[in-house]
Write a protein that holds these residues in place. Structure first.
Motif, PDB file in Angstrom:
ATOM      1  N   LYS A 131      37.018   3.692  23.339  1.00 14.21           N
ATOM      2  CA  LYS A 131      35.767   4.463  23.337  1.00 14.21           C
ATOM      3  C   LYS A 131      35.414   4.778  24.772  1.00 14.21           C
ATOM      4  O   LYS A 131      35.873   4.132  25.714  1.00 14.21           O
ATOM      5  CB  LYS A 131      34.631   3.693  22.647  1.00 14.21           C
ATOM      6  CG  LYS A 131      34.556   2.237  22.992  1.00 14.21           C
ATOM      7  CD  LYS A 131      33.547   1.902  24.027  1.00 14.21           C
ATOM      8  CE  LYS A 131      33.758   0.535  24.614  1.00 14.21           C
ATOM      9  NZ  LYS A 131      35.078   0.198  25.084  1.00 14.21           N
ATOM     10  N   ALA A 132      34.601   5.822  24.947  1.00 13.38           N
ATOM     11  CA  ALA A 132      34.252   6.228  26.298  1.00 13.38           C
ATOM     12  C   ALA A 132      32.938   6.999  26.310  1.00 13.38           C
ATOM     13  O   ALA A 132      32.580   7.651  25.329  1.00 13.38           O
ATOM     14  CB  ALA A 132      35.363   7.099  26.889  1.00 13.38           C
ATOM     15  N   LYS A 133      32.244   6.900  27.432  1.00  9.92           N
ATOM     16  CA  LYS A 133      31.045   7.706  27.647  1.00  9.92           C
ATOM     17  C   LYS A 133      31.446   9.149  27.907  1.00  9.92           C
ATOM     18  O   LYS A 133      30.758  10.094  27.513  1.00  9.92           O
ATOM     19  CB  LYS A 133      30.268   7.140  28.843  1.00  9.92           C
ATOM     20  CG  LYS A 133      28.891   7.717  29.036  1.00  9.92           C
ATOM     21  CD  LYS A 133      28.171   6.982  30.150  1.00  9.92           C
ATOM     22  CE  LYS A 133      26.738   7.491  30.305  1.00  9.92           C
ATOM     23  NZ  LYS A 133      26.019   6.745  31.377  1.00  9.92           N
ATOM     24  N   SER A 168      26.464   9.560  21.027  1.00 16.37           N
ATOM     25  CA  SER A 168      26.108   8.582  22.055  1.00 16.37           C
ATOM     26  C   SER A 168      27.235   7.583  22.247  1.00 16.37           C
ATOM     27  O   SER A 168      28.152   7.479  21.418  1.00 16.37           O
ATOM     28  CB  SER A 168      24.829   7.832  21.667  1.00 16.37           C
ATOM     29  OG  SER A 168      25.071   7.034  20.518  1.00 16.37           O
ATOM     30  N   GLU A 169      27.150   6.814  23.333  1.00 19.96           N
ATOM     31  CA  GLU A 169      28.146   5.777  23.604  1.00 19.96           C
ATOM     32  C   GLU A 169      28.043   4.654  22.574  1.00 19.96           C
ATOM     33  O   GLU A 169      29.045   4.048  22.201  1.00 19.96           O
ATOM     34  CB  GLU A 169      27.936   5.232  25.012  1.00 19.96           C
ATOM     35  CG  GLU A 169      29.102   4.397  25.512  1.00 19.96           C
ATOM     36  CD  GLU A 169      28.941   3.989  26.962  1.00 19.96           C
ATOM     37  OE1 GLU A 169      29.909   3.458  27.529  1.00 19.96           O
ATOM     38  OE2 GLU A 169      27.860   4.186  27.537  1.00 19.96           O
ATOM     39  N   GLU A 170      26.819   4.391  22.107  1.00 15.11           N
ATOM     40  CA  GLU A 170      26.629   3.354  21.085  1.00 15.11           C
ATOM     41  C   GLU A 170      27.328   3.738  19.784  1.00 15.11           C
ATOM     42  O   GLU A 170      27.981   2.910  19.149  1.00 15.11           O
ATOM     43  CB  GLU A 170      25.138   3.140  20.836  1.00 15.11           C
ATOM     44  CG  GLU A 170      24.850   1.985  19.898  1.00 15.11           C
ATOM     45  CD  GLU A 170      23.360   1.780  19.695  1.00 15.11           C
ATOM     46  OE1 GLU A 170      22.956   1.526  18.551  1.00 15.11           O
ATOM     47  OE2 GLU A 170      22.610   1.868  20.680  1.00 15.11           O
ATOM     48  N   GLU A 171      27.225   5.011  19.391  1.00 22.80           N
ATOM     49  CA  GLU A 171      27.926   5.489  18.198  1.00 22.80           C
ATOM     50  C   GLU A 171      29.438   5.369  18.390  1.00 22.80           C
ATOM     51  O   GLU A 171      30.177   5.025  17.460  1.00 22.80           O
ATOM     52  CB  GLU A 171      27.560   6.945  17.909  1.00 22.80           C
ATOM     53  CG  GLU A 171      26.227   7.127  17.229  1.00 22.80           C
ATOM     54  CD  GLU A 171      25.982   8.581  16.854  1.00 22.80           C
ATOM     55  OE1 GLU A 171      26.968   9.341  16.700  1.00 22.80           O
ATOM     56  OE2 GLU A 171      24.812   8.966  16.706  1.00 22.80           O
ATOM     57  N   LEU A 213      32.102   3.306  16.079  1.00 23.93           N
ATOM     58  CA  LEU A 213      33.276   3.973  15.500  1.00 23.93           C
ATOM     59  C   LEU A 213      34.561   3.287  15.950  1.00 23.93           C
ATOM     60  O   LEU A 213      35.509   3.127  15.165  1.00 23.93           O
ATOM     61  CB  LEU A 213      33.281   5.450  15.916  1.00 23.93           C
ATOM     62  CG  LEU A 213      34.294   6.362  15.237  1.00 23.93           C
ATOM     63  CD1 LEU A 213      34.116   6.373  13.727  1.00 23.93           C
ATOM     64  CD2 LEU A 213      34.187   7.793  15.795  1.00 23.93           C
ATOM     65  N   GLU A 214      34.600   2.859  17.222  1.00 25.25           N
ATOM     66  CA  GLU A 214      35.773   2.133  17.725  1.00 25.25           C
ATOM     67  C   GLU A 214      35.986   0.840  16.943  1.00 25.25           C
ATOM     68  O   GLU A 214      37.104   0.528  16.516  1.00 25.25           O
ATOM     69  CB  GLU A 214      35.592   1.816  19.209  1.00 25.25           C
ATOM     70  CG  GLU A 214      36.782   1.061  19.804  1.00 25.25           C
ATOM     71  CD  GLU A 214      36.415   0.266  21.047  1.00 25.25           C
ATOM     72  OE1 GLU A 214      37.330  -0.014  21.837  1.00 25.25           O
ATOM     73  OE2 GLU A 214      35.245  -0.109  21.204  1.00 25.25           O
ATOM     74  N   MET A 215      34.906   0.072  16.748  1.00 26.57           N
ATOM     75  CA  MET A 215      35.010  -1.195  16.029  1.00 26.57           C
ATOM     76  C   MET A 215      35.514  -0.968  14.606  1.00 26.57           C
ATOM     77  O   MET A 215      36.368  -1.710  14.110  1.00 26.57           O
ATOM     78  CB  MET A 215      33.651  -1.895  16.005  1.00 26.57           C
ATOM     79  CG  MET A 215      33.202  -2.398  17.365  1.00 26.57           C
ATOM     80  SD  MET A 215      31.542  -3.120  17.357  1.00 26.57           S
ATOM     81  CE  MET A 215      31.863  -4.680  16.548  1.00 26.57           C
ATOM     82  N   SER A 216      35.012   0.061  13.955  1.00 23.71           N
ATOM     83  CA  SER A 216      35.431   0.377  12.580  1.00 23.71           C
ATOM     84  C   SER A 216      36.902   0.727  12.524  1.00 23.71           C
ATOM     85  O   SER A 216      37.638   0.264  11.645  1.00 23.71           O
ATOM     86  CB  SER A 216      34.578   1.524  12.047  1.00 23.71           C
ATOM     87  OG  SER A 216      35.050   1.944  10.789  1.00 23.71           O
ATOM     88  N   ASN A 217      37.370   1.542  13.479  1.00 24.74           N
ATOM     89  CA  ASN A 217      38.780   1.981  13.477  1.00 24.74           C
ATOM     90  C   ASN A 217      39.735   0.860  13.869  1.00 24.74           C
ATOM     91  O   ASN A 217      40.832   0.765  13.330  1.00 24.74           O
ATOM     92  CB  ASN A 217      38.957   3.177  14.408  1.00 24.74           C
ATOM     93  CG  ASN A 217      38.570   4.492  13.759  1.00 24.74           C
ATOM     94  OD1 ASN A 217      39.370   5.135  13.099  1.00 24.74           O
ATOM     95  ND2 ASN A 217      37.313   4.883  13.921  1.00 24.74           N
ATOM     96  N   ASN A 225      24.590  -4.935  25.654  1.00 22.24           N
ATOM     97  CA  ASN A 225      23.452  -4.542  24.817  1.00 22.24           C
ATOM     98  C   ASN A 225      23.892  -3.860  23.528  1.00 22.24           C
ATOM     99  O   ASN A 225      23.343  -4.107  22.456  1.00 22.24           O
ATOM    100  CB  ASN A 225      22.514  -3.616  25.607  1.00 22.24           C
ATOM    101  CG  ASN A 225      21.845  -4.326  26.771  1.00 22.24           C
ATOM    102  OD1 ASN A 225      21.658  -5.540  26.728  1.00 22.24           O
ATOM    103  ND2 ASN A 225      21.502  -3.587  27.815  1.00 22.24           N
ATOM    104  N   GLU A 226      24.910  -2.983  23.655  1.00 26.45           N
ATOM    105  CA  GLU A 226      25.396  -2.266  22.475  1.00 26.45           C
ATOM    106  C   GLU A 226      26.022  -3.226  21.472  1.00 26.45           C
ATOM    107  O   GLU A 226      25.794  -3.132  20.260  1.00 26.45           O
ATOM    108  CB  GLU A 226      26.416  -1.191  22.882  1.00 26.45           C
ATOM    109  CG  GLU A 226      25.835  -0.026  23.657  1.00 26.45           C
ATOM    110  CD  GLU A 226      25.743  -0.307  25.161  1.00 26.45           C
ATOM    111  OE1 GLU A 226      25.968  -1.470  25.556  1.00 26.45           O
ATOM    112  OE2 GLU A 226      25.431   0.626  25.913  1.00 26.45           O
ATOM    113  N   LEU A 227      26.814  -4.178  21.983  1.00 29.48           N
ATOM    114  CA  LEU A 227      27.440  -5.175  21.101  1.00 29.48           C
ATOM    115  C   LEU A 227      26.376  -6.014  20.398  1.00 29.48           C
ATOM    116  O   LEU A 227      26.479  -6.301  19.206  1.00 29.48           O
ATOM    117  CB  LEU A 227      28.369  -6.092  21.910  1.00 29.48           C
ATOM    118  CG  LEU A 227      29.808  -5.637  22.133  1.00 29.48           C
ATOM    119  CD1 LEU A 227      30.519  -6.608  23.069  1.00 29.48           C
ATOM    120  CD2 LEU A 227      30.573  -5.532  20.827  1.00 29.48           C
ATOM    121  N   SER A 228      25.365  -6.420  21.143  1.00 27.95           N
ATOM    122  CA  SER A 228      24.286  -7.237  20.574  1.00 27.95           C
ATOM    123  C   SER A 228      23.614  -6.510  19.416  1.00 27.95           C
ATOM    124  O   SER A 228      23.341  -7.101  18.367  1.00 27.95           O
ATOM    125  CB  SER A 228      23.242  -7.573  21.641  1.00 27.95           C
ATOM    126  OG  SER A 228      23.789  -8.415  22.626  1.00 27.95           O
TER     127      SER A 228
END
Length: 597
Positions: free
Chosen positions: A33-35, A69-72, A76-80, A319-322
């Motif tokens: 994933k990337a910004k 967004s980077e959070e999205e 999506l990365e975690m799901s894939n 923060n995003e992981l949390s």
């Protein structure tokens, strides 16, 4: 450097999202994933890590999915990663769930047992525990303190006299009314309070109960409670670190040394340390911060996170992981937590030093093996083979894998044989297994995969040597191999080693390398016998229950979960059978008639 990467960078979007790297065979190599996807891909032009260089050389295509967004992108990365399991993402090879303790509070007289998997049955679950050993130690303590039953429901209902556990004060024998329903309910409440960490409250309740028994002159019962209070106090006093009853957290101890990183994970639930487990990674393969991010990201995809995850290191996308994991990833904020994290870090250091020492010993043995048997190269990975059967029945092949870090259980393999196995002898079974493994190795080489062996060690003699040659010739694979036979009188220490050059070599029976070879031979033997026994038990179940009309997979599983074994199903009455979920009166009668007509 991959020309594909350079071309794909030109068309990559300057937006947040994920990128999916594919190999020549369209296998997913990596999901990132990337910004800004284009900027992130440019960083791969000069990779600093060997693993990244290897991955980039295999890229045949890159696909992009943009997000708002980077959070999205992170979600999506975690799901894939979870669904695709890309080769260069996956840090954790062992995705087996962690065990828990289960108390069946939905029953009149609940039992306590180990549980693994989905929480289906009604009751109280406690965990996760780091290992089955931690679960059994805790159950053993609860048996000792609160005398809760551990038997199956069917055994409980069919007993006519107390078992041995009653005699040694590990159970109050509710099966034969040696205790009342109310008294047993109190035992269960105490055990649950203990597992919830409410020790001070529990001790207060137990003290009151002890005084009541003393007033009623039931001194034996009072003495039992006194011993329980004493044992609980000792557990509290033996803690090396101050854990509060309200603590529900995972502690990540981290230590880096000699190009390796250890993450030592401690499970703290309701103020108890439910055990710990170390994980080891090569720093040359990932940045330290990336390893921590990938570990938390992947570990908690399959394990429910606690209220807090505490570590002293910085984590990418904290923060995003949390937010995604619905937990708080924090650094220690007070002296108490600092002491706990320091304790975890010290354990990570100790584990890594032990792992490095083991690696050095295994590398020394592999160098000695290469010299002793004149191998083409010093092996980095050895695969060991054996098979197990009873006169050709329930035959199974087994393979264990060893690298410089020791036994690599994530790469153990079992081989089943087809229905014609009864016509196959021991040599033909070995040839069949080795041919299948050889074909897999060729496929792994073509895909440039890791964990490819340099040496085969086969538990067998000259006849097995011929089987190895046939298998390798049929598959067109070249690999070093050694057969190890028991020797004269089949005594340990008299082993003969047969090489691909048809040499029979005997080495000093007292040498350390001999002990090492015996140990890895014994491990594959253990794995083969254990796998054979499991298959034999499974076939026994299949041969009995699968012959009953109207009994499918779900009902068979329900019967076995309820009664514990086919033999106890056979002994059950119609009324007992009807208590199993999914078994009507008609089906119960069918099962009963099958065994008793």
């Amino acid at each position: 450097m991959s020309e594909v990467l350079k071309e794909k960078i030109k068309t990559a979007p300057n937006l947040p999202g994920i990128y999916i790297m594919l190999s020549e065979n369209s296998d997913v190599l990596y999901v990132g994933k990337a910004k800004n996807i284009q900027n992130r891909l440019e960083q791969y032009l000069n990779p600093s890590h060997v693993r990244t260089q290897k991955m980039v050389s295999q890229i045949s295509d890159i696909r992009f999915i943009t997000t708002n967004s980077e959070e999205e992108a992170l979600m999506l990365e975690m799901s894939n990663v979870k669904s695709m399991k890309p080769k260069y993402n996956v840090l954790l090879k062992d995705d087996k769930s962690f065990p828990e303790i289960f108390i069946s509070t939905g029953e009149d007289f609940p039992s306590i047992s180990k549980h693994r998997g989905k929480r289906i049955e009604k009751g109280e679950y406690f965990g996760p525990f780091a290992s089955s050993d931690d679960v059994y130690k805790t159950i053993d303590a609860i048996e000792k303190f609160f005398q809760i039953r551990t038997c199956s429901n069917f055994e409980f209902k069919t007993r006519s006299r107390p078992c041995m556990k009653y005699q040694i004060k590990r159970c109050t024998a509710p099966c034969v009314q040696k205790t009342s329903a109310q008294e047993y309910k109190t035992q269960i409440k105490s055990a649950i309070s203990f597992l919830h960490g409410k020790n001070d409250e529990l001790k207060t309740q137990l003290c009151k109960k002890m005084q009541e028994y003393s007033r009623d002159m039931e001194f034996e019962k009072a003495a039992q409670i006194r011993d329980t209070i004493s044992s609980i106090s000792k557990i509290q006093m033996s803690d090396n670190i101050q854990i509060l009853e309200t603590d529900n957290m995972d502690i990540l101890g981290v230590h880096e040394q000699s190009g390796k990183l250890c993450i030592h994970l401690f499970f703290i639930r309701n103020g108890y340390n439910f055990g710990s487990k170390p994980y080891f990674f090569e720093i040359r393969e990932f940045d330290k911060s990336e390893i921590l991010y990938q570990f938390i990201h992947q570990f908690y995809l399959s394990s429910k996170p606690p209220e807090y995850i505490i570590l002293s290191e910085n984590v990418n996308y904290n923060n995003e992981l949390s937010k995604i994991l619905s937990t708080k990833i924090i650094a220690p904020k007070d002296s108490r937590l600092e002491k706990i994290v320091s304790f975890a870090n010290q354990n990570a250091k100790n584990s890594l030093e032990q792992q490095n020492a083991t690696s050095g010993i295994n590398e020394t043995f592999m160098t000695q093996i290469a010299a002793l048997f004149n191998l083409s190269k010093t092996p980095e990975r050895i695969e060991v083979f054996d098979n197990s059967h009873i006169f050709g029945k329930q035959a199974i092949g087994a393979m264990v894998s060893i690298n410089k870090d020791g036994f690599d259980k994530s790469n153990y393999r079992k081989y089943n044989f087809d229905m014609n196995v009864n016509t196959m002898n021991d040599y033909e079974m070995m040839e069949n297994m080795l041919y299948r493994r050889a074909c897999k190795i060729l496929e792994m080489r073509e895909k440039k995969q890791d964990n490819i062996p340099d040496l085969w060690l086969i538990d067998g003699g000259v006849g097995h040597l011929s089987a190895v040659k046939k298998a390798l010739l049929a598959a067109n694979l070249d690999i070093d191999y050694i057969c190890i036979s028991k020797g004269v009188d089949r005594n340990a220490g008299n082993e003969l080693f047969h090489t691909k050059y048809e040499q029979n070599i005997q080495i000093d029976r007292k040498s350390e390398v001999m002990f090492y070879l015996q140990r890895i031979r014994d491990e594959v033997h253990r794995f083969a016998i254990t796998s054979h026994r499991k298959k034999r038990d499974k076939d026994t179940i299949k041969s009995v229950l699968d012959e009953i009309p109207n009994i499918g997979v779900k009902r068979k599983k329900a019967l076995l979960l309820h009664f514990g074994s086919p033999q106890l199903v056979k002994q059950a009455s119609i009324s007992d059978l009807q208590k199993v979920e999914g078994v009507s009166e008609a089906v119960a009668k069918t099962i009963y008639d099958f065994f008793h007509d």
